[in-house]
Scaffold this motif. Structure first.
Motif, PDB file in Angstrom:
ATOM      1  N   MET A  50       0.838  -1.146   0.000  1.00 24.76           N
ATOM      2  CA  MET A  50       0.000   0.000   0.000  1.00 24.76           C
ATOM      3  C   MET A  50       0.910   1.245   0.000  1.00 24.76           C
ATOM      4  N   THR A  51       0.597   2.147  -0.859  1.00 24.59           N
ATOM      5  CA  THR A  51       1.455   3.313  -1.028  1.00 24.59           C
ATOM      6  C   THR A  51       0.944   4.462  -0.166  1.00 24.59           C
ATOM      7  N   PHE A  52       1.743   5.484  -0.160  1.00 26.01           N
ATOM      8  CA  PHE A  52       1.404   6.663   0.636  1.00 26.01           C
ATOM      9  C   PHE A  52       0.128   7.324   0.123  1.00 26.01           C
ATOM     10  N   ASP A  53      -0.048   7.378  -1.191  1.00 23.48           N
ATOM     11  CA  ASP A  53      -1.245   7.971  -1.781  1.00 23.48           C
ATOM     12  C   ASP A  53      -2.496   7.187  -1.392  1.00 23.48           C
ATOM     13  N   ASP A  54      -2.377   5.860  -1.365  1.00 21.53           N
ATOM     14  CA  ASP A  54      -3.516   5.015  -0.980  1.00 21.53           C
ATOM     15  C   ASP A  54      -3.876   5.254   0.489  1.00 21.53           C
ATOM     16  N   LYS A  55      -2.859   5.359   1.340  1.00 21.99           N
ATOM     17  CA  LYS A  55      -3.099   5.608   2.767  1.00 21.99           C
ATOM     18  C   LYS A  55      -3.764   6.978   2.967  1.00 21.99           C
ATOM     19  N   LEU A  56      -3.278   7.968   2.224  1.00 21.75           N
ATOM     20  CA  LEU A  56      -3.847   9.309   2.323  1.00 21.75           C
ATOM     21  C   LEU A  56      -5.294   9.316   1.855  1.00 21.75           C
ATOM     22  N   LEU A  57      -5.580   8.621   0.760  1.00 18.10           N
ATOM     23  CA  LEU A  57      -6.937   8.523   0.241  1.00 18.10           C
ATOM     24  C   LEU A  57      -7.855   7.809   1.228  1.00 18.10           C
ATOM     25  N   GLU A  58      -7.337   6.767   1.880  1.00 16.39           N
ATOM     26  CA  GLU A  58      -8.121   6.025   2.863  1.00 16.39           C
ATOM     27  C   GLU A  58      -8.425   6.907   4.090  1.00 16.39           C
ATOM     28  N   ILE A  59      -7.426   7.685   4.537  1.00 17.36           N
ATOM     29  CA  ILE A  59      -7.626   8.589   5.680  1.00 17.36           C
ATOM     30  C   ILE A  59      -8.667   9.653   5.331  1.00 17.36           C
ATOM     31  N   VAL A  60      -8.579  10.219   4.126  1.00 11.30           N
ATOM     32  CA  VAL A  60      -9.537  11.218   3.678  1.00 11.30           C
ATOM     33  C   VAL A  60     -10.922  10.595   3.559  1.00 11.30           C
TER      34      VAL A  60
END
Length: 174
Positions: free
Chosen positions: A1-11
């Motif tokens: 899981m990439t940083f962008d995916d983690k950020l999208l999940e948090i958002v």
């Protein structure tokens, strides 16, 4: 899981929570404002319920004052102590002033316009007495009484006009 995916999940989790929190905040704010206005309204209503009898009593006392300073009533109640028209005029004026001072506190419960009418009625009555006392054809206290009573047949007493005004204002209160 990439940083962008983690950020999208948090958002994805945070955005609905923020929206729900914002809506809840706005609803609670409106509830508090509504509750505060309801409390103010109830307090105002309670104060008016307590103040109304006091205001009515003030109107009654002011009408009684106006009746007592009505020249026709005043002349019947206050008899001359001597023959001097000036002494009698002073006695009548003193009587009016005493009655007025006794009811001075009632102005708190009346509107400014109503109290102004009461003041004008008092001053006009005193002026009527003084004007008739200065007449050359009025020789003594008895003639002063006659002159004032004759004038009252030609014009309406200032206190009667003031009483009519107060009655109209009372109609607006109810």
């Amino acid at each position: 899981m990439t940083f962008d995916d983690k950020l999208l999940e948090i958002v994805a989790y945070t955005l609905p929570a923020l929206i729900t929190g914002g809506v809840a905040f706005v609803m609670m704010q409106k509830f508090y404002v509504s509750d505060e206005s309801k409390r103010k309204y109830e307090l105002l209503r309670e104060n008016q319920k307590q103040a109304l009898p006091i205001r009515l009593q003030a109107f009654e006392r002011v009408v009684l004052l106006l009746e007592r300073i009505n020249p026709s009533q005043l002349l019947l109640r206050v008899a001359p102590t001597g023959k001097s028209k000036d002494d009698y005029a002073t006695l009548l004026t003193h009587n009016i002033q005493t009655e007025f001072e006794h009811n001075l506190a009632q102005q708190i419960y009346l509107t400014a316009a109503s109290w102004d009418i009461v003041l004008k009625a008092k001053n006009s009555t005193i002026q009527m007495i003084r004007k008739n006392a200065l007449r050359e054809d009025v020789a003594d206290a008895d003639k002063l009484r006659e002159a004032i009573l004759i004038e009252l047949t030609e014009i309406e007493a200032p206190s009667s006009i003031a009483i009519s005004y107060l009655k109209e204002e009372l109609k607006r209160v109810f």
